[in-house]
Scaffold this motif. Structure first.
Motif, PDB file in Angstrom:
ATOM      1  N   GLY A 178       0.775  -1.234   0.000  1.00  0.00           N
ATOM      2  CA  GLY A 178       0.000   0.000   0.000  1.00  0.00           C
ATOM      3  C   GLY A 178       0.807   1.285   0.000  1.00  0.00           C
ATOM      4  O   GLY A 178       0.243   2.372   0.148  1.00  0.00           O
ATOM      5  N   HIS A 179       2.113   1.179  -0.194  1.00  0.00           N
ATOM      6  CA  HIS A 179       2.960   2.369  -0.166  1.00  0.00           C
ATOM      7  C   HIS A 179       3.055   3.022  -1.543  1.00  0.00           C
ATOM      8  O   HIS A 179       3.031   2.356  -2.580  1.00  0.00           O
ATOM      9  N   THR A 180       3.176   4.330  -1.541  1.00  0.00           N
ATOM     10  CA  THR A 180       3.559   5.085  -2.731  1.00  0.00           C
ATOM     11  C   THR A 180       5.078   5.157  -2.744  1.00  0.00           C
ATOM     12  O   THR A 180       5.690   5.525  -1.740  1.00  0.00           O
ATOM     13  N   VAL A 181       5.675   4.816  -3.856  1.00  0.00           N
ATOM     14  CA  VAL A 181       7.128   4.665  -3.924  1.00  0.00           C
ATOM     15  C   VAL A 181       7.737   5.764  -4.787  1.00  0.00           C
ATOM     16  O   VAL A 181       7.317   5.974  -5.930  1.00  0.00           O
ATOM     17  N   ASP A 182       8.726   6.446  -4.240  1.00  0.00           N
ATOM     18  CA  ASP A 182       9.544   7.369  -5.022  1.00  0.00           C
ATOM     19  C   ASP A 182      10.634   6.580  -5.740  1.00  0.00           C
ATOM     20  O   ASP A 182      11.293   5.732  -5.128  1.00  0.00           O
ATOM     21  N   ARG A 183      10.803   6.863  -7.011  1.00  0.00           N
ATOM     22  CA  ARG A 183      11.883   6.248  -7.771  1.00  0.00           C
ATOM     23  C   ARG A 183      13.002   7.260  -8.006  1.00  0.00           C
ATOM     24  O   ARG A 183      12.755   8.358  -8.493  1.00  0.00           O
ATOM     25  N   VAL A 184      14.208   6.857  -7.667  1.00  0.00           N
ATOM     26  CA  VAL A 184      15.394   7.635  -8.025  1.00  0.00           C
ATOM     27  C   VAL A 184      16.067   6.881  -9.163  1.00  0.00           C
ATOM     28  O   VAL A 184      16.568   5.768  -8.969  1.00  0.00           O
ATOM     29  N   LEU A 185      16.062   7.464 -10.350  1.00  0.00           N
ATOM     30  CA  LEU A 185      16.565   6.785 -11.539  1.00  0.00           C
ATOM     31  C   LEU A 185      17.992   7.235 -11.831  1.00  0.00           C
ATOM     32  O   LEU A 185      18.239   8.396 -12.176  1.00  0.00           O
ATOM     33  N   LEU A 186      18.928   6.307 -11.680  1.00  0.00           N
ATOM     34  CA  LEU A 186      20.317   6.583 -12.031  1.00  0.00           C
ATOM     35  C   LEU A 186      20.455   6.541 -13.552  1.00  0.00           C
ATOM     36  O   LEU A 186      19.748   5.819 -14.236  1.00  0.00           O
ATOM     37  N   ARG A 187      21.410   7.317 -14.073  1.00  0.00           N
ATOM     38  CA  ARG A 187      21.467   7.540 -15.514  1.00  0.00           C
ATOM     39  C   ARG A 187      22.647   6.827 -16.165  1.00  0.00           C
ATOM     40  O   ARG A 187      23.733   6.725 -15.582  1.00  0.00           O
ATOM     41  N   GLU A 188      22.400   6.392 -17.376  1.00  0.00           N
ATOM     42  CA  GLU A 188      23.439   5.723 -18.141  1.00  0.00           C
ATOM     43  C   GLU A 188      24.662   6.611 -18.314  1.00  0.00           C
ATOM     44  O   GLU A 188      25.801   6.150 -18.187  1.00  0.00           O
ATOM     45  N   GLU A 189      24.451   7.877 -18.604  1.00  0.00           N
ATOM     46  CA  GLU A 189      25.575   8.779 -18.850  1.00  0.00           C
ATOM     47  C   GLU A 189      26.440   9.008 -17.618  1.00  0.00           C
ATOM     48  O   GLU A 189      27.585   9.454 -17.728  1.00  0.00           O
ATOM     49  N   ASP A 190      25.912   8.685 -16.445  1.00  0.00           N
ATOM     50  CA  ASP A 190      26.692   8.752 -15.206  1.00  0.00           C
ATOM     51  C   ASP A 190      27.241   7.377 -14.817  1.00  0.00           C
ATOM     52  O   ASP A 190      27.739   7.191 -13.705  1.00  0.00           O
ATOM     53  N   GLY A 191      27.131   6.402 -15.712  1.00  0.00           N
ATOM     54  CA  GLY A 191      27.574   5.055 -15.404  1.00  0.00           C
ATOM     55  C   GLY A 191      26.701   4.366 -14.377  1.00  0.00           C
ATOM     56  O   GLY A 191      27.144   3.403 -13.736  1.00  0.00           O
TER      57      GLY A 191
END
Length: 361
Positions: A122-135
């Motif tokens: 039942g939780h709302t989840v924050d996504r932190v998306l790491l980026r390809e350009e930062d490896g």
């Protein structure tokens, strides 16, 4: 450009319940498996025999005290800081259901089960998306300050990135639970950057799995390392006797000195086999293939044009690989490849060459 934060959104088309084993079920059962990250040719004979020796005790209810003490000793921790679980997947469910969490955050791309468990609870989840350009490297400042539970893998599945322990530790905050999934850490030589066994990081919860290195996915055994009060909260949420007698026998055996020495040797072999795989993959640079990295786990992540078509052609040529589009932060141009021995890798590279050619036509 900062690492992207996505909040209060649905799974955006990503099938969070899709895992590598789906690639080798049914019509894929006879394929050479580069989709599942379980070490090949496991469990070893001595471990199978040890587990078989526990079958005479099946009439009794499981008693996890010896296995729990063995895991605690392996990490030089008191037993009150250890909880045995039916694989790491159960631990994610317990964390999602037992802890009082208001704003959980999950660092992606990573194993999708933590987010799935949190959403199911039942939780709302924050996504932190790491980026390809930062490896796909972690920037601790990108994690929202209001997150009271943060989940990250190390080394991360599927990117194979090994984050510095110091960088992960900087995510710790008063009132925050920091969950580090170290399911593949024993595949890293020397387990460098491990946080397992640390007691100086507030709110730290480390998850370990014994299924990857030892080939025990069908047995379901893992464990949690955390502060005693957190362990107590999780244990209250567990059903009675959650870990079977054979799984307890496996846990005790897999943290023995003999097993740790064997795992350390396997980690060095995996590193050498991974280097061979990466070198072969880099020969496809002119075809647009890129290897994420540097890879430090028992798998590599690659991006290539027409990856979905390449994957289908690989199946026709006898190889299963893991699609990447079910991981938040990745799309259908990504594939994950498990590290295998050199003979298998050489055969796979030949098949990949053919699949890339066929995908162009």
């Amino acid at each position: 450009m900062p690492t992207e934060r996505r909040t209060d959104r649905p799974p955006e088309g990503h099938d969070l319940r899709h895992h590598g084993d789906a690639e080798v079920r049914d019509d894929g059962a006879k394929l050479i498996d580069l989709a599942v990250n379980v070490r090949a040719d496991t469990p070893p004979a001595w471990l199978r025999e040890h587990i078989a020796g526990s079958l005479g005790d099946l009439a009794a209810y499981p008693d996890g005290r010896a296995a729990r003490a063995a895991v605690a000793a392996r990490h030089r921790l008191p037993v009150e800081r250890v909880l045995l679980t039916a694989g790491a997947a159960e631990a994610f469910v317990l964390l999602a259901r037992a802890l009082k969490v208001r704003q959980p955050g999950v660092v992606h791309p990573q194993f999708t089960e933590p987010e799935a468990a949190l959403r199911d609870a039942g939780h709302t989840v924050d996504r932190v998306l790491l980026r390809e350009e930062d490896g796909f490297r972690l920037d601790a400042a990108a994690v929202p300050e209001d997150a009271d539970l943060v989940v990250i893998g190390n080394p991360t599945n599927p990117t194979s990135v090994l984050h510095p322990a110091a960088t992960i530790a900087r995510l710790a905050r008063p009132g925050r639970t920091l969950v580090v999934d170290e399911a593949f850490m024993d595949a890293v030589p020397g387990e460098r950057e491990a946080l397992a066994g640390r007691t100086d990081v507030p709110g730290l919860v480390v998850l370990r799995s014994l299924t990857k290195t030892w080939g025990l996915a069908g047995l379901r055994i893992g464990y949690v390392l955390a502060a005693p009060e957190t362990i107590a909260d999780l244990e209250r949420a567990q059903p009675l006797w959650p870990v079977s007698t054979p799984a307890l026998a496996a846990a005790e055996a897999c943290v023995s000195p003999r097993a740790l020495a064997e795992a350390a040797h396997a980690a060095h072999r995996i590193a050498a086999d991974r280097a061979h795989l990466v070198a072969g993959l880099e020969e496809f640079a002119s075809d647009g293939l890129r290897v994420a990295g540097p890879a430090e786990g028992s798998f590599v992540l690659v991006r290539l044009p027409r990856a979905a078509r390449v994957r289908r052609h690989l199946r026709d040529l006898g190889f299963a690989v893991r699609r990447g589009d079910t991981f938040p932060g990745l799309g259908e141009e990504w594939l994950r490849l498990a590290v295998r021995d050199r003979t298998t890798v050489n055969s796979f590279l030949q098949a990949l060459d053919r699949a890339v050619t066929l995908a162009r036509s």
